[in-house]
Design a protein around this motif. Sequence first.
Motif, short mmCIF file in Angstrom:
data_model
loop_
_atom_site.label_atom_id
_atom_site.label_comp_id
_atom_site.label_asym_id
_atom_site.label_seq_id
_atom_site.Cartn_x
_atom_site.Cartn_y
_atom_site.Cartn_z
N PHE A 201 36.31 2.49 44.09
CA PHE A 201 37.41 2.38 43.13
C PHE A 201 38.38 3.54 43.35
O PHE A 201 37.98 4.70 43.40
N MET A 202 39.67 3.19 43.46
CA MET A 202 40.69 4.17 43.78
C MET A 202 41.82 4.11 42.75
O MET A 202 42.24 3.02 42.34
N LYS A 203 42.28 5.27 42.36
CA LYS A 203 43.39 5.36 41.40
C LYS A 203 44.20 6.60 41.69
O LYS A 203 43.65 7.68 41.91
N SER A 204 45.53 6.43 41.71
CA SER A 204 46.45 7.56 41.93
C SER A 204 46.08 8.39 43.15
O SER A 204 46.11 9.63 43.12
N GLY A 205 45.69 7.70 44.24
CA GLY A 205 45.40 8.38 45.49
C GLY A 205 44.03 8.99 45.60
O GLY A 205 43.69 9.59 46.63
N LYS A 206 43.21 8.86 44.56
CA LYS A 206 41.89 9.48 44.56
C LYS A 206 40.79 8.43 44.38
O LYS A 206 41.00 7.42 43.72
N ILE A 207 39.62 8.72 44.95
CA ILE A 207 38.45 7.89 44.70
C ILE A 207 37.85 8.33 43.37
O ILE A 207 37.52 9.52 43.19
N ILE A 208 37.74 7.40 42.43
CA ILE A 208 37.17 7.77 41.13
C ILE A 208 35.73 7.31 40.98
O ILE A 208 35.01 7.80 40.11
N GLU A 209 35.31 6.37 41.83
CA GLU A 209 33.89 5.99 41.84
C GLU A 209 33.59 5.19 43.10
O GLU A 209 34.39 4.38 43.55
N GLU A 210 32.42 5.45 43.68
CA GLU A 210 31.90 4.67 44.80
C GLU A 210 30.50 4.23 44.41
O GLU A 210 29.64 5.05 44.07
N ILE A 211 30.25 2.92 44.44
CA ILE A 211 29.01 2.40 43.90
C ILE A 211 28.57 1.16 44.68
O ILE A 211 29.39 0.35 45.09
N SER A 212 27.26 1.04 44.90
CA SER A 212 26.75 -0.17 45.56
C SER A 212 26.77 -1.32 44.57
O SER A 212 26.79 -1.12 43.35
N LYS A 213 26.74 -2.53 45.11
CA LYS A 213 26.80 -3.70 44.23
C LYS A 213 25.55 -3.77 43.34
O LYS A 213 25.65 -4.12 42.17
N GLU A 214 24.39 -3.41 43.91
CA GLU A 214 23.16 -3.42 43.12
C GLU A 214 23.24 -2.41 41.97
O GLU A 214 22.87 -2.71 40.83
N GLU A 215 23.76 -1.21 42.27
CA GLU A 215 23.92 -0.19 41.23
C GLU A 215 24.91 -0.64 40.17
O GLU A 215 24.73 -0.40 38.97
N LEU A 216 25.97 -1.33 40.62
CA LEU A 216 26.97 -1.83 39.69
C LEU A 216 26.37 -2.85 38.74
O LEU A 216 26.60 -2.81 37.53
N TYR A 217 25.55 -3.78 39.28
CA TYR A 217 24.95 -4.79 38.43
C TYR A 217 24.02 -4.17 37.39
O TYR A 217 23.97 -4.60 36.24
N LYS A 218 23.28 -3.14 37.82
CA LYS A 218 22.40 -2.45 36.87
C LYS A 218 23.22 -1.77 35.78
O LYS A 218 22.86 -1.77 34.60
N LYS A 219 24.34 -1.19 36.21
CA LYS A 219 25.22 -0.50 35.26
C LYS A 219 25.84 -1.49 34.28
O LYS A 219 26.04 -1.17 33.10
N LEU A 220 26.16 -2.67 34.78
CA LEU A 220 26.73 -3.70 33.93
C LEU A 220 25.69 -4.39 33.07
O LEU A 220 26.02 -5.13 32.16
N GLY A 221 24.41 -4.17 33.40
CA GLY A 221 23.36 -4.88 32.69
C GLY A 221 23.23 -6.31 33.17
O GLY A 221 22.76 -7.18 32.44
N SER A 222 23.63 -6.57 34.41
CA SER A 222 23.58 -7.92 34.95
C SER A 222 22.21 -8.22 35.53
O SER A 222 21.59 -7.36 36.16
N PHE A 223 21.75 -9.42 35.33
CA PHE A 223 20.47 -9.84 35.90
C PHE A 223 20.38 -11.37 35.88
O PHE A 223 21.14 -12.05 35.19
N VAL A 224 19.43 -11.88 36.68
CA VAL A 224 19.10 -13.29 36.65
C VAL A 224 17.68 -13.41 36.11
O VAL A 224 16.77 -12.74 36.60
N GLU A 225 17.51 -14.23 35.10
CA GLU A 225 16.20 -14.42 34.49
C GLU A 225 15.64 -15.80 34.85
O GLU A 225 16.31 -16.81 34.67
N PHE A 226 14.42 -15.80 35.40
CA PHE A 226 13.74 -17.05 35.75
C PHE A 226 12.54 -17.25 34.84
O PHE A 226 11.74 -16.32 34.64
#
Length: 298
Positions: A201-226
């Motif tokens: 994620f970039m804003k005003s010429g700077k990187i404000i966050e770099e995150i893997s998709k798996e880490e992002l999903y955990k941060k978002l509380g995303s999951f698939v329930e079977f």
Amino acid sequence: MSSYVLETENLKKDFKKITAVESLNLKLKKGKIYALVGPNGAGKTTAMALMLNILNPTSGKVKIFDKYSKVHPEVYLKVGSIIENAHFYKNLTAYENLKILSLLRNDDEDIEDILNYFSINSKKKFKNFSLGMKQRLAIAASLMHKPDLLILDEPINGLDPFGIIEVRDIFKKLSKKYGVTILISSHILSEVEEIADELIFMKSGKIIEEISKEELYKKLGSFVEFEVSNIKLAIDLLKKEGLKEDLDFKVENNKLKIYSNFNKRSEFNELFVNNGIKVNKLYLANESLEEYFNNIMR
């Protein structure tokens, strides 16, 4: 030897009184797909132009394949790129445009093959192309010399839904099967989420966050329930697929919650069914990436 395909070291670019890119430090690993995400004016295109030596940095360095690109410009022979709009000779055909690029690189590339692969009329002049076809030709040009690194600014811009799916599958294949490292920028968050391994994620010429998709999903509380008929067998199957209990998935109330490999939910469902497991329920909890994007940009 560095384990990174591309590195930027405190990269900075000033235009008069405006700093377009500031303190940019990136490290891209082989075979990963990275997405540079940010609003208009965030500095994404400028950052990519600096990486490609199209612009000179105010300060900082770029290293590609463990060599400083200013000292070793030959590294760009193994790089494919698109920056902003597709630039070709308007009065030349698709074949003639790619032939010029092939001659400049002194490569013996099969131009007809790459044009056929992207369903491009080799005899049609560039000036008569639609926006989507221009973008297809630009992607074809970036790939025809079989690069090890792709730097692509808005590569799906102008493509129709079928074209987007086609290009997405090509990028995934290049990454997973051939180990090509890909850096793309895009405003289409749903596509970024679908294709990228890492989000920057970039804003005003700077990187404000770099995150893997798996880490992002955990941060978002995303999951698939079977909810399945044989949870023990389902756990064994997931482990055989390389998933780790308590890290990639958990069992809660006799239900499987999968937190990683989020886009493989349909494949997991098929895996269970093919092994005689009944899937009684599949629940998707997915907070909005758009909301996360808006929040982080604030």
